[in-house]
Motif scaffolding. Structure first.
Motif, PDB file in Angstrom:
ATOM      1  N   GLY A  82       0.813  -1.217   0.000  1.00  0.00           N
ATOM      2  CA  GLY A  82       0.000   0.000   0.000  1.00  0.00           C
ATOM      3  C   GLY A  82       0.839   1.255   0.000  1.00  0.00           C
ATOM      4  N   VAL A  83       2.062   1.134  -0.499  1.00  0.00           N
ATOM      5  CA  VAL A  83       2.932   2.300  -0.582  1.00  0.00           C
ATOM      6  C   VAL A  83       2.635   3.030  -1.896  1.00  0.00           C
ATOM      7  CG1 VAL A  83       5.325   3.043  -0.789  1.00  0.00           C
ATOM      8  CG2 VAL A  83       4.727   1.222   0.798  1.00  0.00           C
ATOM      9  N   PRO A  84       2.422   4.352  -1.853  1.00  0.00           N
ATOM     10  CA  PRO A  84       2.205   5.080  -3.090  1.00  0.00           C
ATOM     11  C   PRO A  84       3.480   5.149  -3.914  1.00  0.00           C
ATOM     12  CG  PRO A  84       2.386   6.596  -1.257  1.00  0.00           C
ATOM     13  CD  PRO A  84       2.436   5.211  -0.695  1.00  0.00           C
ATOM     14  N   PRO A  85       3.441   5.467  -5.177  1.00  0.00           N
ATOM     15  CA  PRO A  85       2.253   5.843  -5.959  1.00  0.00           C
ATOM     16  C   PRO A  85       1.621   4.667  -6.687  1.00  0.00           C
ATOM     17  CG  PRO A  85       4.214   6.334  -7.213  1.00  0.00           C
ATOM     18  CD  PRO A  85       4.668   5.618  -5.972  1.00  0.00           C
ATOM     19  N   TYR A  97       1.257  12.538   0.981  1.00  0.00           N
ATOM     20  CA  TYR A  97       1.435  11.171   1.454  1.00  0.00           C
ATOM     21  C   TYR A  97       2.277  10.359   0.465  1.00  0.00           C
ATOM     22  CZ  TYR A  97       0.221   6.703   3.583  1.00  0.00           C
ATOM     23  OH  TYR A  97       0.289   5.489   4.201  1.00  0.00           O
ATOM     24  N   VAL A  98       2.061  10.600  -0.817  1.00  0.00           N
ATOM     25  CA  VAL A  98       2.832   9.902  -1.841  1.00  0.00           C
ATOM     26  C   VAL A  98       4.325  10.183  -1.660  1.00  0.00           C
ATOM     27  CG1 VAL A  98       3.379   9.859  -4.298  1.00  0.00           C
ATOM     28  CG2 VAL A  98       1.002   9.777  -3.564  1.00  0.00           C
ATOM     29  N   MET A 140      -2.075   1.553  -2.976  1.00  0.00           N
ATOM     30  CA  MET A 140      -2.315   2.650  -2.047  1.00  0.00           C
ATOM     31  C   MET A 140      -3.693   3.268  -2.288  1.00  0.00           C
ATOM     32  SD  MET A 140      -2.122   6.205  -1.924  1.00  0.00           S
ATOM     33  CE  MET A 140      -2.496   7.090  -0.422  1.00  0.00           C
ATOM     34  N   LEU A 141      -4.034   3.512  -3.561  1.00  0.00           N
ATOM     35  CA  LEU A 141      -5.355   4.082  -3.840  1.00  0.00           C
ATOM     36  C   LEU A 141      -6.443   3.096  -3.433  1.00  0.00           C
ATOM     37  CD1 LEU A 141      -5.131   5.963  -7.249  1.00  0.00           C
ATOM     38  CD2 LEU A 141      -5.204   6.879  -4.949  1.00  0.00           C
ATOM     39  N   TRP A 171      -6.069  15.734 -10.429  1.00  0.00           N
ATOM     40  CA  TRP A 171      -5.327  14.488 -10.618  1.00  0.00           C
ATOM     41  C   TRP A 171      -6.331  13.335 -10.630  1.00  0.00           C
ATOM     42  CZ3 TRP A 171      -1.398  12.136  -6.581  1.00  0.00           C
ATOM     43  CH2 TRP A 171      -0.828  10.998  -7.139  1.00  0.00           C
ATOM     44  N   GLU A 191       5.835   8.718   1.671  1.00  0.00           N
ATOM     45  CA  GLU A 191       6.135   7.294   1.636  1.00  0.00           C
ATOM     46  C   GLU A 191       7.231   6.978   0.626  1.00  0.00           C
ATOM     47  OE1 GLU A 191       4.572   6.100   4.381  1.00  0.00           O
ATOM     48  OE2 GLU A 191       3.349   4.600   3.362  1.00  0.00           O
ATOM     49  N   LEU A 210       6.609   3.350   8.611  1.00  0.00           N
ATOM     50  CA  LEU A 210       5.344   2.970   7.972  1.00  0.00           C
ATOM     51  C   LEU A 210       4.242   2.919   9.021  1.00  0.00           C
ATOM     52  CD1 LEU A 210       4.087   2.083   5.271  1.00  0.00           C
ATOM     53  CD2 LEU A 210       4.433  -0.266   5.978  1.00  0.00           C
TER      54      LEU A 210
END
Lengths: 458, 484
Positions: free
Chosen positions: A364-367, B132-133, A371-372, B64, B136, B166
């Motif tokens: 679940g790490v973006p991008p 957040y993108v 994650m979405l 987006w 992380e 995390l």
């Protein structure tokens, strides 16, 4: 107008499945069947896109709504990618043309499942999707362990089919009709409705390997060739989610307890799947438990019982099965023990870095897409007041990072001198790249799909 | 477009450097140097065009994921500008400092540049999901930098780092979702000053606190930091301490204060207490270390405590001080990690007692180490003093219990103690065996350190050079909080 011409993608798959059995005889070329299957599945995906949403067809037995179309396209496209991989890698020692036919049959059944609006059609297409899987799971017919796993899968799958059928029979009794529309419109049946709905969903939980009805999955997967698992553990799940969405829409009025049941299964699956995946050393078992966990996240989105939640569940399933298939395909190529992956970054750097994208998406790490998927699932659940579940979900996604990194660790930080030399295969490489690209694209450019599915919270 | 270019130029460099064929991989360092230098030039260009009184500028706002209102929204104000400058500068310094990286240089420099994408992005993002993108994104290259090019316990340290941060950030995600459902947008600037209900604010603040405090790190969430630092290669240590820790405190200032002002006031006493404990506890642990890298690592916990104290004060002085400590700690700790790394390359030890008497053998290295140490302990005239003084001043003037401020002030004393003890042994003292015959710093190494030395002096002597950018942004933030 019955609209049967709108089933062109399904006809294509059917014709392709039969043709795949014979084309290798005719052309005499190994892999021709898989190539044909891939082309046919791709054509089916394109046809499904062109046909788009059409509402009810075949007298209301099928309906092509946004969810059905999305899942239909996803099934056909993913099947095409899988068969493309099969062109290059085959099914190990066995010849692959029967596998191609069974894969296409299973995809056909899955596509029908997603659009089924009638209990009989639903059950028949479910069986059509599952029967070929029994053969695929036991494809190494000379391997006893393989046959044991396949038998286990067969027996348990039959049992859960019957549980599902039992529930469906009560639904027919309540509404006096096998049509989901009629069932949804029937007056609430009180306790009986709850009883029937819970049975139906227990059957589906087992098919989707949701805890506590997941126990067949790790053993069955660990006994099967990884190449088969890559298909059986992913594509039918797309159909499973669509069926759950359709049934939940129809049954929540009859069984107000249903969202709570979904939530309970969600939390059990997330906890059990993630914690049990941790100590695994076999990639198939690990992915089986991680599949349990991901089904938990899908159920979390479903438990909101809102259109946005249902759409989020479908998006999550797509975002999960794409990288999951790719990881299992790596296991099919390199070996199924974690240690078999040692030093992959040296041998096949592109695959190694691709697996980083895939695994981080699963965390679940973006991008990436995952994650979405999590964002929408969690948002749907929080807006339905399931904050506590979401807290469990986010903590468990940290745990999931722990075991997905157990796959990354040997790839990057271990070395292996006795690694088998794998012949390079352009089609397998293209298939893998497509899966990685899709994982990224679904995260960065998800807008079109989301607007089609109707993921919207305000 | 300028901000997008600043964020994504290193991504282009990272891809180019990752795709280099194996036999040409050493060219990656040139790509990295060129890309980070151009990126720094772009930031300087931004700095020249920046209007001090202009609030949020160079804004880019595009849709987006339009269905749920996720935007590609970037902008820069005085606080983010100072952090952006730090990020671009230290990235270039990190590249120069790792010039001799011969193990998989293609992947190594790709990771450094990918890290810069995330760091630049965090300081410019004005949409929660975009934030957040980037937030992380930073974890991934750092995981590989520690895990692949780190010390003997690198695997443990890298996974611990990843899982700790995390863990914090997933709670942040829950907070983001809660704000989204309550406020109807992911836009950070639009959510500011919306005036959410008090109880709601308290809980969302708790979620953000977990996310940010792990990153800072605040006691007792700091235990990943020494492990990560000790195992990380020098350049990664520099970026980790220099910039990534600041992402946490930046989050408090940019997000937690303006969006959750009521909760920020409620939480300020608690945060001040944790800050004071971090200051003293970090300093005490630093005092107990014999490993130079660990000493610097624990001193970071202590210094970041001053940042948290300044933020908790919720006064203009305190928050100005917090940003000043963030900036100063970035350059000074960068210098310290670089010097420890350079000494280690020569002596192959970081144990304090084995590298005594540096001044006789390597006077330049010894002099710079002493300089950085004095800046670190907060000697007036050097950059470290500005922020710590303002933080304490702000905390004293605010409603924070005076006891915590006094405890924090004791921390300044302790900093002097552990730093001077280190200087006394390593710089002065009788030359040890390991130190004998080592070469002094070469031109490349001095070039890496020189810009940091210059900034330490400029900011230390002429505070306004930094604060004239920061102060208007701080006051705008406090104005959004209403009153105080």
């Amino acid at each position: 107008m019955t609209g049967l011409h709108l089933l062109i993608p399904e006809y294509l798959l059917l014709a392709g499945a039969i043709a795949a059995l014979f084309i290798e005889r005719v052309s005499g070329r190994e892999g021709a069947g898989a190539a044909l299957g891939a082309v046919v599945a791709l054509a089916a995906a394109i046809a499904a896109v062109v046909i788009g949403a059409q509402g009810a067809i075949a007298g209301g037995m099928l309906a092509l709504d946004a969810v059905a179309v999305t899942v239909r396209v996803a099934i056909a496209a993913l099947t095409a990618v899988y068969l493309l991989w099969l062109v290059g890698r085959g099914m190990g020692p066995e010849r692959s043309r029967e596998a191609v036919a069974f894969v296409l049959f299973a995809a056909l059944g899955s596509m029908l499942m997603a659009s089924a609006r009638d209990l009989i059609v639903l059950f028949i297409s479910l069986e059509l999707a599952t029967m070929p899987a029994y053969v695929l799971m036991g494809y190494r017919r000379n391997d006893e362990r393989n046959l044991e796993g396949a038998l286990k899968y067969f027996l348990l799958s039959m049992t859960t089919s019957l549980i599902l059928l039992y529930g469906l029979s009560f639904l027919f009794g309540i509404a006096g009709s096998t049509s989901l529309v009629a069932i949804a419109a029937a007056p609430p049946a009180g306790l009986l409705g709850t009883f029937a709905s819970v049975f139906v969903f227990i059957g589906l939980f087992a098919k989707m390997s949701a805890a506590p009805f997941h126990f067949w999955a790790p053993d069955a997967y660990a006994g099967a060739p990884a190449g088969s698992v890559a298909f059986v553990s992913t594509v039918p799940k797309l159909a499973g989610t669509a069926v759950m969405v359709n049934l939940a829409t129809a049954l929540v009025p009859h069984a107000p307890v249903l969202p709570a049941v979904l939530a309970l299964a969600a939390v059990t699956s997330m906890l059990l799947g993630n914690l049990a995946a941790f100590p695994q050393t076999d990639i198939r078992r690990l992915m089986a438990y991680s599949g349990v966990a991901h089904t938990g996240y899908v159920l979390l989105a479903l438990s909101s019982a809102t259109p946005a939640g249902y759409a989020a569940a479908v998006f999550y399933t797509i975002a999960y099965v794409v990288p999951s298939m790719a990881i299992t395909l790596i296991a099919a190529e390199e070996g199924t023990a974690l240690d078999d992956l040692a030093g992959l970054v040296v041998r096949r750097p592109a695959v190694a870095w691709g697996s980083v994208v895939l695994l981080l998406s699963l965390v679940g790490v973006p991008p990436m897409a995952g994650m979405l998927g999590k964002l929408f699932a969690f948002t749907a659940a929080v807006s339905a007041g399931r904050l506590a579940l979401v807290i469990v979900a986010v903590v468990m996604s940290v745990v999931s990072a722990g075991y997905y990194f157990r796959i990354l660790r040997p790839i990057f930080f271990a070395s292996r001198s006795d690694a088998p030399v794998l012949a390079s295969s352009r089609s397998a490489a293209v298939a893998f790249s497509l899966l990685v690209a899709a994982t990224l694209a679904l995260g960065i450019a998800a807008s079109p799909l989301l607007s089609y599915l109707g993921v919207r919270f305000f | 477009m300028l901000l997008s270019a600043i964020v994504f130029l290193p991504l282009v460099g990272a891809i180019a450097s990752a795709l280099l064929p194996k036999e040409r991989a050493s060219a990656a360092r040139w790509i990295a140097a060129a890309v980070t230098a151009v990126d720094l030039a772009l930031v300087v260009w931004l700095l020249i065009g920046f209007n001090v009184a202009g609030g949020m500028q160079f804004v880019e706002n595009r849709t987006w994921v339009v269905q749920v209102g996720i935007e590609y929204h970037l902008g820069v104000d005085g606080i983010s500008l100072s952090m952006l400058l730090l990020s671009a500068l230290l990235s270039l310094v990190a590249v120069v400092a790792s010039w001799k990286q011969d193990t998989k240089p293609g992947a190594y420099f790709a990771m450094l540049m990918l890290l810069e994408v995330g760091m630049n992005g965090v300081f410019l993002a004005l949409d929660f999901i975009l934030f957040y993108v980037f937030w992380e994104l930073v974890l991934v290259p750092m995981y590989f930098l520690i895990g692949t090019w780190g010390g003997p316990r690198r695997e443990y340290a890298s996974i611990k780092f990843f899982l700790y941060t995390l863990f914090g950030s997933v709670f942040m995600l829950v907070g983001i979702i809660a704000l989204y459902l309550q406020g109807g947008t992911f836009d950070i600037t639009a959510l500011a000053g919306m005036g959410f209900p008090a109880t709601f604010q308290w809980w969302v603040f708790a979620a953000f606190f977990l996310g940010f405090a792990v990153k800072v790190p605040v006691f007792p969430l700091h235990t990943w930091l020494p492990d990560a630092h000790v195992e990380a290669p020098t350049a990664a240590s520099v970026l980790l301490a220099g910039i990534m820790l600041k992402m946490g405190t930046y989050g408090f200032i940019r997000i937690a204060l303006p969006i959750l002002p009521h909760a920020a006031r409620q939480w300020s006493g608690f945060i001040a207490a944790l800050a004071a404990i971090s200051i003293v506890y970090g300093a005490a642990l630093a005092f107990a270390q014999t490993d130079l890298k660990k000493l610097v690592a624990y001193s970071s916990v202590s210094h970041m405590g001053f940042v948290m104290l300044g933020i908790a004060s919720l006064t203009p002085e305190g928050i100005n001080g917090a940003v000043a400590v963030m900036f100063s700690h970035g350059i000074v700790t960068g210098m310290l990690f670089l010097l420890v790394g350079m000494v280690y390359e020569r002596t192959h030890t970081r144990v304090m007692d084995d590298v005594t008497g540096l001044s006789a053998q390597a006077p330049v290295a010894a002099g710079l180490l002493a300089f950085a140490s004095f800046a670190s302990l907060g000697l007036p005239g050097l950059s470290g003093f500005v922020g710590e003084f303002l933080s304490l001043l702000g905390a004293w003037k605010s409603g924070i219990p005076a006891a915590w401020v006094v405890v924090a002030a004791i921390g300044v004393l302790l900093a002097a103690a552990y730093t001077l003890r280190m200087v006394q042994r390593v710089v002065l003292g009788t030359p040890s065996k390991a130190v004998e015959g080592i070469p002094d710093l070469n031109v490349r190494e001095i070039a890496a350190l020189l810009p940091l030395v210059a900034l330490t002096l400029v900011v230390g002597i002429y505070w306004d050079s930094l604060l004239r950018y920061v102060d208007p942004a701080v006051r705008a933030t406090l104005a959004l909080m209403g009153g105080s």
